[in-house]
Design a protein around this motif. Structure first.
Motif, PDB file in Angstrom:
ATOM      1  N   ASN A   5      30.094  97.173 -19.022  1.00 35.76           N
ATOM      2  CA  ASN A   5      30.030  98.633 -18.912  1.00 35.76           C
ATOM      3  C   ASN A   5      28.615  99.178 -18.797  1.00 35.76           C
ATOM      4  OD1 ASN A   5      32.798  99.055 -18.965  1.00 35.76           O
ATOM      5  ND2 ASN A   5      32.870  99.113 -21.204  1.00 35.76           N
ATOM      6  N   GLY A   6      27.623  98.377 -19.151  1.00 41.55           N
ATOM      7  CA  GLY A   6      26.237  98.833 -19.080  1.00 41.55           C
ATOM      8  C   GLY A   6      25.291  97.655 -19.081  1.00 41.55           C
ATOM      9  N   ALA A   7      24.011  97.968 -19.194  1.00 45.13           N
ATOM     10  CA  ALA A   7      23.003  96.911 -19.275  1.00 45.13           C
ATOM     11  C   ALA A   7      23.234  96.085 -20.536  1.00 45.13           C
ATOM     12  CB  ALA A   7      21.614  97.528 -19.299  1.00 45.13           C
ATOM     13  N   ILE A   8      22.900  94.799 -20.448  1.00 45.07           N
ATOM     14  CA  ILE A   8      23.135  93.930 -21.586  1.00 45.07           C
ATOM     15  C   ILE A   8      21.935  93.002 -21.779  1.00 45.07           C
ATOM     16  CG2 ILE A   8      24.341  92.132 -20.281  1.00 45.07           C
ATOM     17  CD1 ILE A   8      26.382  92.150 -22.719  1.00 45.07           C
ATOM     18  N   GLU A   9      21.563  92.802 -23.051  1.00 42.00           N
ATOM     19  CA  GLU A   9      20.426  91.947 -23.396  1.00 42.00           C
ATOM     20  C   GLU A   9      20.912  90.798 -24.260  1.00 42.00           C
ATOM     21  OE1 GLU A   9      16.502  92.336 -26.198  1.00 42.00           O
ATOM     22  OE2 GLU A   9      16.749  93.858 -24.627  1.00 42.00           O
TER      23      GLU A   9
ATOM     24  N   TYR B  53      28.914  87.309 -12.824  1.00 45.56           N
ATOM     25  CA  TYR B  53      29.319  88.645 -12.396  1.00 45.56           C
ATOM     26  C   TYR B  53      28.744  89.731 -13.299  1.00 45.56           C
ATOM     27  CZ  TYR B  53      32.704  85.767  -9.885  1.00 45.56           C
ATOM     28  OH  TYR B  53      33.287  84.801  -9.103  1.00 45.56           O
ATOM     29  N   ILE B  54      27.432  89.686 -13.477  1.00 43.66           N
ATOM     30  CA  ILE B  54      26.768  90.634 -14.371  1.00 43.66           C
ATOM     31  C   ILE B  54      25.651  91.337 -13.610  1.00 43.66           C
ATOM     32  CG2 ILE B  54      25.510  90.913 -16.546  1.00 43.66           C
ATOM     33  CD1 ILE B  54      26.798  88.181 -17.360  1.00 43.66           C
ATOM     34  N   GLU B  55      25.516  92.618 -13.846  1.00 44.13           N
ATOM     35  CA  GLU B  55      24.424  93.406 -13.282  1.00 44.13           C
ATOM     36  C   GLU B  55      23.596  93.991 -14.426  1.00 44.13           C
ATOM     37  OE1 GLU B  55      23.731  97.270 -10.316  1.00 44.13           O
ATOM     38  OE2 GLU B  55      25.740  96.449 -10.647  1.00 44.13           O
ATOM     39  N   ASP B  56      22.288  93.884 -14.298  1.00 52.18           N
ATOM     40  CA  ASP B  56      21.343  94.398 -15.298  1.00 52.18           C
ATOM     41  C   ASP B  56      21.426  93.587 -16.597  1.00 52.18           C
ATOM     42  OD1 ASP B  56      19.389  95.868 -16.509  1.00 52.18           O
ATOM     43  OD2 ASP B  56      20.373  97.802 -16.263  1.00 52.18           O
ATOM     44  N   LEU B  57      20.880  92.380 -16.515  1.00 51.01           N
ATOM     45  CA  LEU B  57      20.901  91.441 -17.630  1.00 51.01           C
ATOM     46  C   LEU B  57      19.478  91.072 -18.012  1.00 51.01           C
ATOM     47  CD1 LEU B  57      22.384  89.269 -19.465  1.00 51.01           C
ATOM     48  CD2 LEU B  57      22.168  87.713 -17.494  1.00 51.01           C
TER      49      LEU B  57
END
Length: 411
Positions: free
Chosen positions: A86-90, A115-119
């Motif tokens: 749902n959002g950026a993830i760290e 399949y991840i965006e903004d990691l």
């Protein structure tokens, strides 16, 4: 009646505003500690379910989410951490993650992101692949049907990712594998495995674009960085490589319809005691393919066996036919390459007679011989089926006369 804001009132309002901002920031950055999901930092309890559960909660939360591996040592079995989220993830590694101390034959991953965006992957911690348990089982040089061994970290179909300030030790197979990704940055990454460890490439990529590798220390038993088919717009600077097999484009041509490797820049890097430094390799025989627009610039080489090598007769199975490679290599520049070679042939450009190399450029090359036999031997160049130019300093003497006016020659 005129209303005036007194100093105490203004201070109170400021504190309330700051508190509100801090609360909003805390809400926007949700932290999911794997210990809260049952992970135990004893180095013996498998924490893969705890990590998977923490990831699931983080991925489905709103705002920026942090999956935290706190200080301590955590045993971890194979995990796939999938999006979209749902959002950026760290993924914040503060402690040490240890792989299972066994070969794990037939398993191709340890930690996979998909399949991840903004990691973001960071934290200063360690990924310990415990590769010594698996290396004796790697018989791929003798067995064409050898079983897979786990890659420490896979990124599949990931975009806009930053991997920085982490250490990968003793992978069972590759340390990092990047597949079908875009906009990936590695920075201040440390990758280490013994020089005798098989197939422990530091960073391998394929079908990926806009990959940046900066200011990283890589020493392995295989390529420090390897580029497979479809690697485009790749930029590598400030890399310290050694031990290992250098930076390799290829091998290429092993499968049909391979997309080209194109627009690769390697600069301001050092290679120490490596088997190769700057290498392009294609199989023979091979399917059609292409390598183009490659630049190696401002490179320091210390005692490498093959400082500059283009190898179009690469045959790992040792049972190849006499057929030639069909991979076309063009527009490759070597500029300001300096240092020492442990072999007398410092430049080996062995191109395919079926599709000769074109547009090879050597500019300001100074590679001295540093062999162990004590002889005052000089370095040399060997070129076959290659068209190119040479400029400035040429030590060893180039296959092409050094002149800014000379037209392309064919060797």
């Amino acid at each position: 009646m005129e209303w005036r804001l007194t100093i105490p009132t203004a201070s109170l309002l400021m504190l309330m505003l700051m508190s509100s901002l801090a609360k909003n920031q805390a809400q926007a950055r949700n932290v999911f500690n794997i210990k809260d999901f049952g992970a135990v930092d004893d180095g013996n309890t498998d924490g893969s379910k705890a990590l998977s559960d923490a990831w699931s909660k983080a991925c489905n939360s709103r705002g920026t989410a942090v999956v935290l591996i706190p200080s301590g040592t955590y045993l971890l079995g194979p995990v796939r951490l999938a999006g979209p989220c749902n959002g950026a993830i760290e993924f914040q590694i503060k402690g040490d993650l240890k792989a299972l101390n066994s070969p794990q034959l037939g398993i191709d991953h340890w930690i996979t992101f998909r399949y991840i965006e903004d990691l973001t992957i960071t934290g200063g911690g360690v990924l310990d692949g415990q590769g010594a348990a698996a290396w004796p089982s790697n018989d791929c040089k003798k067995n064409p049907n050898c079983q897979a061994l786990p890659v420490t970290m896979r990124l599949d179909f990931v975009s806009d990712a930053r991997i920085h300030d982490v250490t990968s030790l003793n992978s069972k197979n590759f340390h990092f594998n990047i597949f079908s990704c875009k906009n990936i940055t590695f920075e201040r990454v440390t990758i280490k495995a013994p020089d005798e460890s098989p197939n422990t490439d530091g960073i391998h990529m394929a079908l990926s674009s806009n990959v940046f590798i900066r200011d990283s220390d890589i020493g392995t038993g295989d390529d420090c960085v390897s580029l497979g088919p479809g690697s485009k717009n790749i930029n590598m600077t400030g890399i310290t490589c050694g031990p290992g097999h250098g930076i390799s484009i290829g091998s290429l041509g092993g499968t049909p319809n391979e997309p080209a490797v194109a627009k690769v820049f390697v600069g301001s890097s050092t290679f120490t005691g490596t088997t190769n430094a700057l290498r392009i390799k294609t199989r023979a025989p091979s399917f059609q393919g292409a390598v183009k627009d490659i630049t190696f610039q401002d490179i320091n080489v210390k005692n490498a066996d093959n400082p500059i090598i283009i190898e179009q007769q690469y045959c790992p199975s040792k049972t190849c036919s006499s057929q030639s490679s069909q991979v076309k290599i063009s527009n490759v520049k070597f500029s300001n390459i300096r240092g020492t070679s442990s072999s007398s042939v410092a430049i080996n450009i062995n191109c395919s007679p079926a599709v000769p190399c074109t547009g090879i450029e050597l500019r300001d090359i100074d590679l001295k011989y540093d062999g162990s036999n004590g002889n005052d031997e000089k370095t040399s160049s060997v070129c076959e089926n290659a068209q190119g130019t040479a400029y400035g300093t040429q030590n060893p003497p180039s296959c092409w006369k050094s002149s800014t006016l000379r037209k392309l020659q064919f060797i």
